[in-house]
Design a protein around this motif. Structure first.
Motif, PDB file in Angstrom:
ATOM      1  N   SER A 131      67.540  36.950  54.090  1.00  0.00           N
ATOM      2  CA  SER A 131      67.800  35.819  53.608  1.00  0.00           C
ATOM      3  C   SER A 131      68.268  34.626  54.247  1.00  0.00           C
ATOM      4  O   SER A 131      68.906  34.878  55.669  1.00  0.00           O
ATOM      5  CB  SER A 131      68.414  35.454  52.255  1.00  0.00           C
ATOM      6  N   VAL A 132      68.160  33.306  54.560  1.00  0.00           N
ATOM      7  CA  VAL A 132      68.015  32.639  56.069  1.00  0.00           C
ATOM      8  C   VAL A 132      69.675  32.707  55.305  1.00  0.00           C
ATOM      9  O   VAL A 132      70.807  32.298  56.141  1.00  0.00           O
ATOM     10  CB  VAL A 132      67.726  30.827  54.953  1.00  0.00           C
ATOM     11  N   ARG A 166      62.136  31.793  58.487  1.00  0.00           N
ATOM     12  CA  ARG A 166      63.417  32.055  58.662  1.00  0.00           C
ATOM     13  C   ARG A 166      64.960  32.525  59.555  1.00  0.00           C
ATOM     14  O   ARG A 166      65.842  31.410  59.772  1.00  0.00           O
ATOM     15  CB  ARG A 166      64.236  33.462  57.672  1.00  0.00           C
ATOM     16  N   SER A 170      67.552  29.201  59.742  1.00  0.00           N
ATOM     17  CA  SER A 170      69.031  29.297  59.405  1.00  0.00           C
ATOM     18  C   SER A 170      70.106  28.627  60.133  1.00  0.00           C
ATOM     19  O   SER A 170      71.348  28.947  60.060  1.00  0.00           O
ATOM     20  CB  SER A 170      68.893  30.874  59.155  1.00  0.00           C
TER      21      SER A 170
END
Length: 214
Positions: A131-132, A166, A170
């Protein structure tokens, strides 16, 4: 080379005759902070300890120590210890991500297998994406999924694009030895033993250049 006390850990899943590996990291000391992370192709021929292997084949899942003596793990340990040379004793975790989770020792064969399973709807790539929020925890990300490429590898290309989306969201700084004219990055541990020291120095230099304080 005398490495500091480092151990490797991973989670393995047995799905039919396939073995997947995820949540893999190298651990120095007791710290849980991130020392960095890398994004490679797939788990290669990573092996569990005999005891964990038995658990995996009995229950279909196993989490615990894995052998850190293959060339890739050894090279990553060297890179992390050189980058964090000012921190002794080193304490924290280095996380290993993969474009896909299938354990397989041969790059081209593993990609073909991944493409076939994805085409049939048997393999779901979304399981291997970080996930980010998770990526934001890392001080940096080393890219090294390899430079093998075929036009027919559609699912691999999709996985790369989703990962990079992603990574960029981020804001985690990333580096790697890019193949000229492509968006692919050479693996951190070349197959030829004599090339490994060269790649090691190249990656450390790339990291220093990226994070050089003017």
């Amino acid at each position: 080379m005398n490495h500091q006390n480092v151990q490797a850990f991973g989670t393995f899943m047995k799905i039919g005759d396939r073995i997947h590996r995820h949540e893999t990291y190298l651990q120095w000391g007791e710290g849980t902070n991130s020392l960095g992370a890398c994004l490679l192709l797939n788990p290669g021929s990573a092996k569990l300890t005999k005891q964990l292997d038995k658990v995996l084949h009995t229950t279909g899942q196993a989490t615990g120590p894995i052998h850190a003596n293959d060339p890739t793990m050894k090279q990553l340990i060297r890179i992390v210890e050189r980058i964090h040379t000012d921190q002794k004793p080193l304490s924290g975790r280095f996380h290993l991500y993969n474009l896909f989770q299938l354990r397989h020792g041969n790059n081209v064969e593993s990609i073909r297998h991944f493409e076939e399973l994805s085409r049939l709807g048997i393999y779901d790539s979304s399981e291997s994406f970080a996930s980010v929020e998770e990526l934001k925890m890392h001080p940096w990300l080393l890219l090294g999924w390899g430079v093998e490429n075929r036009r027919s590898w559609l699912y691999l290309e999709q996985a790369k694009q989703e990962w990079m989306k992603r990574v960029q969201e981020s804001g985690v700084p990333f580096f790697g030895k890019e193949k000229q004219g492509t968006t692919d990055y050479y693996h951190p541990s070349p197959q030829k033993v004599t090339d490994r020291n060269v790649r090691f120095e190249e990656l450390v230099e790339l990291h220093q250049t990226k994070f050089r304080k003017d």
